[in-house]
Write an enzyme that holds these catalytic residues in place. Structure first.
Site, PDB file in Angstrom:
ATOM      1  N   TYR A 193     105.430  36.796  74.647  1.00 20.79           N
ATOM      2  CA  TYR A 193     104.251  36.297  73.925  1.00 20.79           C
ATOM      3  C   TYR A 193     104.695  35.522  72.675  1.00 20.79           C
ATOM      4  CZ  TYR A 193      99.249  36.177  72.954  1.00 20.79           C
ATOM      5  OH  TYR A 193      97.950  35.755  72.746  1.00 20.79           O
ATOM      6  N   LYS A 240      98.466  34.748  66.599  1.00 25.37           N
ATOM      7  CA  LYS A 240      97.314  35.661  66.695  1.00 25.37           C
ATOM      8  C   LYS A 240      97.249  36.594  65.478  1.00 25.37           C
ATOM      9  CE  LYS A 240      95.576  34.384  70.722  1.00 25.37           C
ATOM     10  NZ  LYS A 240      94.432  33.444  70.728  1.00 25.37           N
TER      11      LYS A 240
HETATM   12  P1  NAD Z   1      91.877  28.970  79.051  1.00 23.20           P
HETATM   13  O1  NAD Z   1      93.087  28.172  79.440  1.00 23.20           O
HETATM   14  O2  NAD Z   1      90.757  28.985  79.988  1.00 23.20           O
HETATM   15  O3  NAD Z   1      91.362  28.534  77.622  1.00 23.20           O
HETATM   16  C1  NAD Z   1      92.215  28.020  76.608  1.00 23.20           C
HETATM   17  C2  NAD Z   1      91.491  26.829  76.027  1.00 23.20           C
HETATM   18  O4  NAD Z   1      92.210  26.278  74.917  1.00 23.20           O
HETATM   19  C3  NAD Z   1      91.315  25.704  77.052  1.00 23.20           C
HETATM   20  O5  NAD Z   1      89.959  25.396  77.210  1.00 23.20           O
HETATM   21  C4  NAD Z   1      92.048  24.536  76.421  1.00 23.20           C
HETATM   22  O6  NAD Z   1      91.444  23.296  76.687  1.00 23.20           O
HETATM   23  C5  NAD Z   1      91.943  24.900  74.950  1.00 23.20           C
HETATM   24  N1  NAD Z   1      92.878  24.120  74.131  1.00 23.20           N
HETATM   25  C6  NAD Z   1      94.227  24.105  74.172  1.00 23.20           C
HETATM   26  N2  NAD Z   1      94.694  23.198  73.301  1.00 23.20           N
HETATM   27  C7  NAD Z   1      93.615  22.609  72.709  1.00 23.20           C
HETATM   28  C8  NAD Z   1      93.426  21.594  71.737  1.00 23.20           C
HETATM   29  N3  NAD Z   1      94.468  20.947  71.171  1.00 23.20           N
HETATM   30  N4  NAD Z   1      92.164  21.246  71.378  1.00 23.20           N
HETATM   31  C9  NAD Z   1      91.096  21.868  71.914  1.00 23.20           C
HETATM   32  N5  NAD Z   1      91.192  22.859  72.852  1.00 23.20           N
HETATM   33  C10 NAD Z   1      92.448  23.207  73.242  1.00 23.20           C
HETATM   34  O7  NAD Z   1      92.452  30.452  78.806  1.00 23.20           O
HETATM   35  P2  NAD Z   1      91.768  31.759  78.183  1.00 23.20           P
HETATM   36  O8  NAD Z   1      92.687  32.854  78.586  1.00 23.20           O
HETATM   37  O9  NAD Z   1      90.344  31.827  78.530  1.00 23.20           O
HETATM   38  O10 NAD Z   1      91.968  31.541  76.620  1.00 23.20           O
HETATM   39  C11 NAD Z   1      90.910  31.592  75.681  1.00 23.20           C
HETATM   40  C12 NAD Z   1      91.328  32.399  74.470  1.00 23.20           C
HETATM   41  O11 NAD Z   1      91.458  33.762  74.850  1.00 23.20           O
HETATM   42  C13 NAD Z   1      92.671  31.998  73.857  1.00 23.20           C
HETATM   43  O12 NAD Z   1      92.577  32.080  72.455  1.00 23.20           O
HETATM   44  C14 NAD Z   1      93.599  33.071  74.382  1.00 23.20           C
HETATM   45  O13 NAD Z   1      94.731  33.258  73.566  1.00 23.20           O
HETATM   46  C15 NAD Z   1      92.660  34.256  74.324  1.00 23.20           C
HETATM   47  N6  NAD Z   1      93.083  35.435  75.099  1.00 23.20           N
HETATM   48  C16 NAD Z   1      93.379  35.316  76.410  1.00 23.20           C
HETATM   49  C17 NAD Z   1      93.781  36.430  77.109  1.00 23.20           C
HETATM   50  C18 NAD Z   1      94.147  36.328  78.579  1.00 23.20           C
HETATM   51  O14 NAD Z   1      94.805  37.229  79.081  1.00 23.20           O
HETATM   52  N7  NAD Z   1      93.724  35.304  79.287  1.00 23.20           N
HETATM   53  C19 NAD Z   1      93.863  37.681  76.467  1.00 23.20           C
HETATM   54  C20 NAD Z   1      93.543  37.765  75.121  1.00 23.20           C
HETATM   55  C21 NAD Z   1      93.146  36.632  74.441  1.00 23.20           C
END
Ligand code: NAD
Length: 256
Positions: free
Chosen positions: A156, A163
């Protein structure tokens, strides 16, 4: 009567139907909120536009959060179309692939800046703009984080640092904006198979490991994050701010 009838929400972070931001959008929409969406680049517009239009959204705008002018344009449009805003969803993160597989000590200055700019500073920039539109009506800002901020999770890496800074930002923003009745909270989600997750080396192992050890003995569903976001977006959580709510089947409480 929906919990969010008459409320306006802007969603940053939908890439496709597997995105956590999409699960949140469905929950807020079902509760009566009107939603506006942004997408990061033309490639993603093809995915985001049909989803957004499918639930009747009229505001669907490009926004790369590293570009101040695109952020400004989104909030100017929200101001002219809606006159104000009630809910901001920040579900954005990015790090270079090599920074999610090489040892953390190898992180380059440029890779560090990029991860913290997209994943952490964007929350500050978006919240500042949103707060101006929430003036006089209050509001709720919600971001997404992961336990890799609190404990070492192999691979990570720089995202854990981003984060940790994001969660600290939640507390400082909550303090700044509390007098305006704007609440700022984070949801710390357990692992969910999404586009962003696919960039983390060994993600499949994370899913198995978490399901085996979590008190609830399973992984979470994105919809469960959606329902937690509905709680934080609505008056049900009227006295909750600066909080990091774990939606992880209890995984974070286990020491051994
Ligand atoms: P996802 O890939 O669907 O979403 C990530 C988003 O970030 C995408 O829509 C992407 O377009 C956007 N992004 C990246 N760079 C960007 C930029 N320069 N400008 C604007 N947007 C940008 O994946 P997700 O897992 O749904 O992620 C959403 C959030 O949840 C993130 O913050 C991620 O760290 C967090 N999260 C995810 C998990 C997991 O296991 N999937 C767990 C905990 C937290």
């Amino acid at each position: 009567m929906g919990l969010l009838d008459g409320k306006k929400a802007v969603i940053f972070g939908v890439a496709n139907e597997r995105s956590i931001a999409w699960a949140i959008s469905e929950a807020l929409h079902a509760a009566g909120a009107e939603l506006g969406f942004t997408y990061a680049g033309e490639m993603l517009e093809k995915r985001v536009r049909p989803l957004a239009e499918g639930i009747g959204s009229k505001i669907i705008l490009p926004c790369d959060v590293t570009k101040d002018e695109e952020i400004k344009h989104v909030f100017q449009t929200l101001k002219s179309s809606w006159g104000g805003l009630d809910i901001l969803i920040h579900a954005i993160a990015f790090a270079n692939k090599e920074d999610l597989s090489n040892p953390y000590a190898q992180t380059s200055r440029a890779g560090f800046h990029l991860a913290l700019d997209v994943s952490t500073y964007s929350m500050v920039a978006l919240t500042r703009e949103a707060a101006a539109l929430m003036e006089g009506r209050g509001g709720s800002v919600i971001t997404l984080t992961y336990m890799g901020s609190e404990k070492v999770v192999p691979n990570y890496n720089v995202m854990g640092i981003a984060k940790a800074a994001l969660e600290a930002s939640v507390r400082y923003l909550a303090y700044d904006l509390g007098p305006k009745n704007i609440r700022v909270n984070a949801i710390s989600a357990g692992p969910v198979k999404t586009l962003a997750a696919a960039g983390i080396s060994g993600f499949k192992d994370m899913l198995h490991y978490a399901a085996e050890r979590a008190p609830l003995k399973r992984n979470i569903e994105a919809e469960e994050v959606g329902r937690a976001a509905l709680f934080l977006a609505s008056d049900l959580s009227a006295a909750v701010t600066g909080e990091v709510l774990h939606v992880d089947a209890g995984y974070n409480i286990v020491g051994m």
